[in-house]
Design an enzyme around this catalytic site. Sequence first.
Site, PDB file in Angstrom:
ATOM      1  N   THR A  45      16.675  11.427 -28.793  1.00 61.07           N
ATOM      2  CA  THR A  45      16.260  10.559 -29.895  1.00 61.07           C
ATOM      3  C   THR A  45      17.133  10.715 -31.130  1.00 61.07           C
ATOM      4  OG1 THR A  45      14.610  12.246 -30.267  1.00 61.07           O
ATOM      5  CG2 THR A  45      13.859  10.172 -29.359  1.00 61.07           C
ATOM      6  N   HIS A  50      18.035  20.724 -33.447  1.00 59.84           N
ATOM      7  CA  HIS A  50      17.809  21.535 -34.635  1.00 59.84           C
ATOM      8  C   HIS A  50      17.231  22.881 -34.238  1.00 59.84           C
ATOM      9  CE1 HIS A  50      13.642  20.392 -34.107  1.00 59.84           C
ATOM     10  NE2 HIS A  50      14.014  19.114 -34.105  1.00 59.84           N
ATOM     11  N   HIS A  53      14.965  23.570 -31.295  1.00 57.91           N
ATOM     12  CA  HIS A  53      15.462  23.504 -29.921  1.00 57.91           C
ATOM     13  C   HIS A  53      16.137  24.792 -29.497  1.00 57.91           C
ATOM     14  CE1 HIS A  53      15.519  19.117 -31.012  1.00 57.91           C
ATOM     15  NE2 HIS A  53      14.925  19.055 -29.836  1.00 57.91           N
ATOM     16  N   LYS A  87       3.135  13.213 -31.645  1.00 55.75           N
ATOM     17  CA  LYS A  87       3.438  12.071 -32.512  1.00 55.75           C
ATOM     18  C   LYS A  87       2.167  11.286 -32.782  1.00 55.75           C
ATOM     19  CE  LYS A  87       7.844  12.882 -32.290  1.00 55.75           C
ATOM     20  NZ  LYS A  87       7.633  14.013 -31.365  1.00 55.75           N
ATOM     21  N   ARG A  91       7.095   5.850 -31.476  1.00 57.91           N
ATOM     22  CA  ARG A  91       8.410   5.868 -32.084  1.00 57.91           C
ATOM     23  C   ARG A  91       9.098   4.536 -31.919  1.00 57.91           C
ATOM     24  NH1 ARG A  91      11.006  10.756 -29.202  1.00 57.91           N
ATOM     25  NH2 ARG A  91       9.593  12.430 -29.755  1.00 57.91           N
ATOM     26  N   GLN A 180       8.098  12.197 -16.315  1.00 57.32           N
ATOM     27  CA  GLN A 180       8.570  13.572 -16.429  1.00 57.32           C
ATOM     28  C   GLN A 180       8.213  14.369 -15.171  1.00 57.32           C
ATOM     29  OE1 GLN A 180       7.935  15.522 -20.167  1.00 57.32           O
ATOM     30  NE2 GLN A 180       8.255  17.554 -19.323  1.00 57.32           N
ATOM     31  N   ASP A 201       4.272  22.770 -26.110  1.00 61.05           N
ATOM     32  CA  ASP A 201       3.657  21.449 -26.184  1.00 61.05           C
ATOM     33  C   ASP A 201       3.897  20.641 -24.916  1.00 61.05           C
ATOM     34  OD1 ASP A 201       6.359  21.355 -26.707  1.00 61.05           O
ATOM     35  OD2 ASP A 201       6.228  19.663 -28.071  1.00 61.05           O
ATOM     36  N   LYS A 236       5.990  25.676 -39.770  1.00 60.19           N
ATOM     37  CA  LYS A 236       6.946  25.208 -38.787  1.00 60.19           C
ATOM     38  C   LYS A 236       8.344  25.580 -39.228  1.00 60.19           C
ATOM     39  CE  LYS A 236       4.748  21.352 -36.497  1.00 60.19           C
ATOM     40  NZ  LYS A 236       4.557  19.905 -36.564  1.00 60.19           N
ATOM     41  N   LYS A 239      13.517  23.848 -41.661  1.00 57.38           N
ATOM     42  CA  LYS A 239      13.881  22.991 -42.776  1.00 57.38           C
ATOM     43  C   LYS A 239      14.766  23.771 -43.751  1.00 57.38           C
ATOM     44  CE  LYS A 239      11.457  19.230 -41.973  1.00 57.38           C
ATOM     45  NZ  LYS A 239      11.988  17.895 -41.864  1.00 57.38           N
ATOM     46  N   THR A 240      15.831  23.139 -44.165  1.00 60.03           N
ATOM     47  CA  THR A 240      16.583  23.676 -45.289  1.00 60.03           C
ATOM     48  C   THR A 240      16.322  22.736 -46.444  1.00 60.03           C
ATOM     49  OG1 THR A 240      18.462  22.290 -44.810  1.00 60.03           O
ATOM     50  CG2 THR A 240      18.460  24.475 -43.846  1.00 60.03           C
TER      51      THR A 240
END
Length: 417
Positions: A45, A50, A53, A87, A91, A180, A201, A236, A239-240
């Site tokens: 996607t 990031h 992963h 989600k 999406r 899947q 998840d 979580k 994030k920067t």
Amino acid sequence: MTEYHSEFLQQAKSRGYLYQGTDMEALDELALAGPVTAYIGYDCTGPSFHAGHLLSIMLLRLFQKTGHKPIVLMGGGTTKIADPTGKDKQRQPLTTRQINKNLARLKTIFSRYLTFGDGPTDAIMVNNNDWLRRLRYIPFLQKYGSHFSVNRMLKQDSVRDRLEREQPLSFLEFNYSLLQAYDFVELSRRFGCSLQMGGSDQWGNIVAGVDLGRRIEQKAFYGLTIPLLTTASGGKMGKTEGGAVWLDGDMLSPYKFWQFWRNIEDADVERYLYLLTDLSAQEISRLSPLIGPDPNAVKKILATEITRLCHGEDAASEAAETARRTFEEGTSGDALPTIDIKRSDLEAGIAITKLLVDAELCSSGGEARRMIRGGGAKLNDIAVGNELDMATVDDLFPNGTLKLSAGKKRHVLIRAV
RNA sequence: GGAGGAGUGCCCGAGUGGCUAAAGGGGACGGGCUGUAAACCCGUUGGCGUACGCCUACGUUGGUUCGAAUCCAACCUCCUCCA
């Protein structure tokens, strides 16, 4: 707790990679007997992975290092469906072109962590679009659809959450789980794959694949999940300032990547050493006692190790060196983000608010003004006193640059050309 | 197809004619304390302008009104129940 005998499961367990598994004892025996083939599926996607992963990529790496064959499954086909897990809303569907573009870029990330090739334990990468696009509806439903219980699918977290929160769930997304599961069967047929791994998840989807495989192929299929990468305080990860911790160097510079790991909280250091670096258990147990008295020293090692894997030796040491000069000497290093401006503009005088925006330290003039008012903006390490202040050639260091900062950690070099 | 309900800023969520650039919370950013942590405290959080101010924003498009997130109409999307 059970003791594992295979090197893979022993290490995976002791380093903290294991969360849930289907039949771990049998899998342990299998892994002991010889190379096992396992896969992890990835969405395409976005153009980069990031920090979230990273854990699964490291697990594939460990899997390969302990003598097994990893398959990286790119979800070129399933991305057209979009996994509803986690989600709230459907999406935006991606076009095939976008997917292929993302896919090409994502591939390069794996090559830094895995060895690809034709050997028995070399990693391979496949795209489920290759078989999913050939499926025909009626035959697929006849052969596989009958093995899925809607009653049970409705109980899957991803589905149930949507229903409970009264959010839409399209039939398209509802099918994600089937595809899947089918991937697992297909990978078993093509490559003898018998294990699927994934984030916690994904448990529902993984179990669906294990069940389907057993029914269709009459063989044992295994699944295991990895814990979610969180911070010690429960947040979580990933994030920067202003964005995700991308693994792609073009989207997040190695310097910022290094900074991110340098700034994690103390309580996470040891866990991350096990999960995200190549350091042996012995080395980590040597470092652990040092976290208490000198957490920053260990954080630097952690940051450098993680960056080395992701961006290579040179980028890692350059990032470490730039950080040392910026924070310990108060000067600046080469890896700081740098932007160019025209020398003539600077001679005329340029508003610092504008400079903050140009340097992407602030996203608007208003934000820049607020930053200055709040005392967070610095020019050459001196707080900017007034929001109308200008920068001029007098602010340049002899080397033709000046340093602009927003807060204590975000610095940009401005170079006059 | 019918009946009822809902759509608010990055997210959640209050607001049911002017006092609303829109309570509260989360997140994010900045400051303080520290160790370039965590926790805690303070501040900021639509855009443009030095500022009086202007512009844009409460699903979409029109309308009523001196004035609308708030009332009306149509449309779009979602939810619930009925068929």
